[in-house]
Each structure stands twice: as structure tokens, then as C-alpha cells.
Design a protein around this motif. Sequence first.
Motif, PDB file in Angstrom:
ATOM      1  N   GLY A   1       0.797  -1.218   0.000  1.00  0.00           N
ATOM      2  CA  GLY A   1       0.000   0.000   0.000  1.00  0.00           C
ATOM      3  C   GLY A   1       0.827   1.264   0.000  1.00  0.00           C
ATOM      4  N   ALA A   2       2.155   1.159   0.056  1.00  0.00           N
ATOM      5  CA  ALA A   2       3.022   2.335   0.125  1.00  0.00           C
ATOM      6  C   ALA A   2       3.121   3.009  -1.235  1.00  0.00           C
ATOM      7  N   ASN A   3       3.360   4.309  -1.205  1.00  0.00           N
ATOM      8  CA  ASN A   3       3.611   5.063  -2.436  1.00  0.00           C
ATOM      9  C   ASN A   3       5.066   4.809  -2.841  1.00  0.00           C
TER      10      ASN A   3
ATOM     11  N   ASP B   1       5.179   2.343   5.133  1.00  0.00           N
ATOM     12  CA  ASP B   1       5.045   1.097   5.900  1.00  0.00           C
ATOM     13  C   ASP B   1       6.148   0.114   5.512  1.00  0.00           C
ATOM     14  N   ILE B   2       6.819  -0.420   6.523  1.00  0.00           N
ATOM     15  CA  ILE B   2       7.808  -1.482   6.316  1.00  0.00           C
ATOM     16  C   ILE B   2       7.205  -2.772   6.838  1.00  0.00           C
ATOM     17  N   PRO B   3       6.811  -3.687   5.972  1.00  0.00           N
ATOM     18  CA  PRO B   3       6.088  -4.885   6.422  1.00  0.00           C
ATOM     19  C   PRO B   3       7.018  -5.882   7.103  1.00  0.00           C
ATOM     20  N   PHE B   4       6.413  -6.724   7.883  1.00  0.00           N
ATOM     21  CA  PHE B   4       7.153  -7.833   8.495  1.00  0.00           C
ATOM     22  C   PHE B   4       6.199  -9.021   8.548  1.00  0.00           C
ATOM     23  N   PRO B   5       6.712 -10.222   8.534  1.00  0.00           N
ATOM     24  CA  PRO B   5       5.832 -11.403   8.499  1.00  0.00           C
ATOM     25  C   PRO B   5       4.935 -11.470   9.729  1.00  0.00           C
ATOM     26  N   THR B   6       3.700 -11.799   9.503  1.00  0.00           N
ATOM     27  CA  THR B   6       2.743 -11.973  10.602  1.00  0.00           C
ATOM     28  C   THR B   6       2.092 -13.346  10.476  1.00  0.00           C
ATOM     29  N   ARG B   7       1.612 -13.840  11.576  1.00  0.00           N
ATOM     30  CA  ARG B   7       0.966 -15.151  11.592  1.00  0.00           C
ATOM     31  C   ARG B   7      -0.307 -15.068  12.424  1.00  0.00           C
ATOM     32  N   THR B   8      -1.422 -15.538  11.856  1.00  0.00           N
ATOM     33  CA  THR B   8      -2.709 -15.543  12.557  1.00  0.00           C
ATOM     34  C   THR B   8      -3.005 -16.962  13.040  1.00  0.00           C
ATOM     35  N   ILE B   9      -3.243 -17.096  14.318  1.00  0.00           N
ATOM     36  CA  ILE B   9      -3.519 -18.398  14.904  1.00  0.00           C
ATOM     37  C   ILE B   9      -5.017 -18.490  15.194  1.00  0.00           C
ATOM     38  N   VAL B  10      -5.661 -19.438  14.596  1.00  0.00           N
ATOM     39  CA  VAL B  10      -7.098 -19.633  14.785  1.00  0.00           C
ATOM     40  C   VAL B  10      -7.312 -20.905  15.601  1.00  0.00           C
ATOM     41  N   GLN B  11      -7.978 -20.752  16.698  1.00  0.00           N
ATOM     42  CA  GLN B  11      -8.233 -21.902  17.570  1.00  0.00           C
ATOM     43  C   GLN B  11      -9.497 -22.620  17.108  1.00  0.00           C
ATOM     44  N   ALA B  12      -9.377 -23.850  16.851  1.00  0.00           N
ATOM     45  CA  ALA B  12     -10.523 -24.649  16.383  1.00  0.00           C
ATOM     46  C   ALA B  12     -11.555 -24.785  17.491  1.00  0.00           C
ATOM     47  N   ALA B  13     -12.832 -24.729  17.100  1.00  0.00           N
ATOM     48  CA  ALA B  13     -13.914 -24.871  18.080  1.00  0.00           C
ATOM     49  C   ALA B  13     -13.959 -26.292  18.599  1.00  0.00           C
ATOM     50  N   GLU B  14     -14.229 -26.417  19.868  1.00  0.00           N
ATOM     51  CA  GLU B  14     -14.291 -27.763  20.458  1.00  0.00           C
ATOM     52  C   GLU B  14     -15.649 -28.406  20.190  1.00  0.00           C
TER      53      GLU B  14
END
Length: 281
Positions: free
Chosen positions: A196-198, A268-281
Amino acid sequence: MEDVIETELWQGKTIADLLTLEFLVSAAGSVIGAIVILLLGWIISSWLQHRVENLGKRHKHLDEMLFEFLASIVRYVVLGFTVLFVLNTFGVKTTSVVAVIGAAGLAIGLALQGTLSNVAAGVMLILFRPIKIGDFVVIAGEMGTVKQINLNYTVLADLSNVQVIVPNSEVWGNVITNYSVNPTRRAEWTFGVGYGANLKTAEEIIRGTIMADERAHTDPEPFIQVTNLNDSSVDFLVRVWCSADDFFAFKADMTRKVKEALDAGGVDIPFPTRTIVQAAE
């Protein structure tokens, strides 16, 4: 007693012959002559050694280490001939001596192949000078500044100022990377910005920050272009020339300053991100 007196001891001479005044005078003359030859040989070898060494010191474009090596060879050659002259004074057949020395040299050479290979490599290093004292190099996987080069080994001081000794056969027989030969080097960075940076603004910030530093060279012209589209960033490849002595400090300083400038410019200087989704029991 007569049998003992008539026994041959040296060059067909008996004890009786050796005890004559004529032989004693002749032997004394040979000894004096040998001493004179030794003194003359020592003086001449020392004089020639200093003359050759001074030749390298008088001319700055000549390598002093090379002339010190040549001076040592000249000295030992003169001393070798001096010893042969002394032996000849006493009637020793020098051809036989040379043959014995040659045979002994062959045997010693076979026994000391590794050492002699280092010496041979040392001679090549001194003659052709791919490296010299003060150069920053990588040799046989070792990085450091050259502190000493002799006939057997090369001494480096690594980045922690620890002494590293490399056998000359390893130096001459491996790839040598010499960072000190050329006066300039090209520094290279990769700066990633967000999708998204110019990009024009990001390029201006990077160019302005680096080229404002007095260590950056304008000739050759710097290269600053988008060269890669990563998963989470748009990468700028930056190549700028500088003096070889400034390379490491310049590269480190610009890495920090460009990051700070991009932050200040709202890029913006991006960096790796990780989304953790907890499975429903």
C-alpha cells in the motif's frame, strides 16, 4: 713404533710426513688462507645483503619484503661458495662434496615435502604479491587483515584481533578474496515496503537519505529500483559506490538511517505476521 710412524693418515701422508716442518708450514698457510676466505666471504655476503635490502627501501614502488627475501638468497649463495673455496684450500674435492650435498638435499626434500611446498608457495606469494601486509582478505575460509608473510606461513588478524596462521600452501592453492586492492566498493541493500506504500515517495526517501551522506559516490550512478514483489513486501534493490575504507560503516549506517527515514515519512515497512485460529471444540 716404526710401523705406527709409517701409517698413512691423510692424502697418502704418514705420521712422519705430517711432522715435518714443511708440512706444518703448509698446513698453517692453508688454515690462515681458509680464515681469510671465510672473513672475506662473510663481509662480502653481508655487504651484498644490505645493498639489495636498501635497494627496496630507497624506491617506494618496490616491495621491501621481496628485496629482503632476495637479499637472504644472495647472502646464503655467497656463503655457500665461500665454504666450497675453504674446502678446496685444504685439498678436498668439491665435486664430491657437491654430489653429497645434492643427494642429501634430495633425501631431505622427500622427507619434508609438506614444508617445502609451503616454502615454494611462499616464494610465489612474495614474487607475484597477490596479497600484501595490511590487506583485508579471505583465505582458505579465514577472514582477516594480513600481518605477516614469510616463507612458511601467512599471519592474519581476524575481526576479533585473534591471530590466525595459514600455511602458505593453503594460501597459494586456494581462492584469495582481497577487499583492499580496489579503492572503491559497491554497497548493496534490499529495502522492503508494503504494497500500500507510495513507491515514488519510498524511492525518494531512500535516495535522498543515502545520497545525502558524503561517503556515497555519484559516479558510477547509484541504482535504486523495484526488483522484486514478495509475498508481503515490494523490494527496492539499492546499489551505491563508496570508498573501500568506508564500506562497512557506510553500509551499517545507511541500513539504520533509511529505516528511520521511511518510518518518519510514513512508509510502511512490512514484516511477516501469523494468525492463529483456535478450532472450536
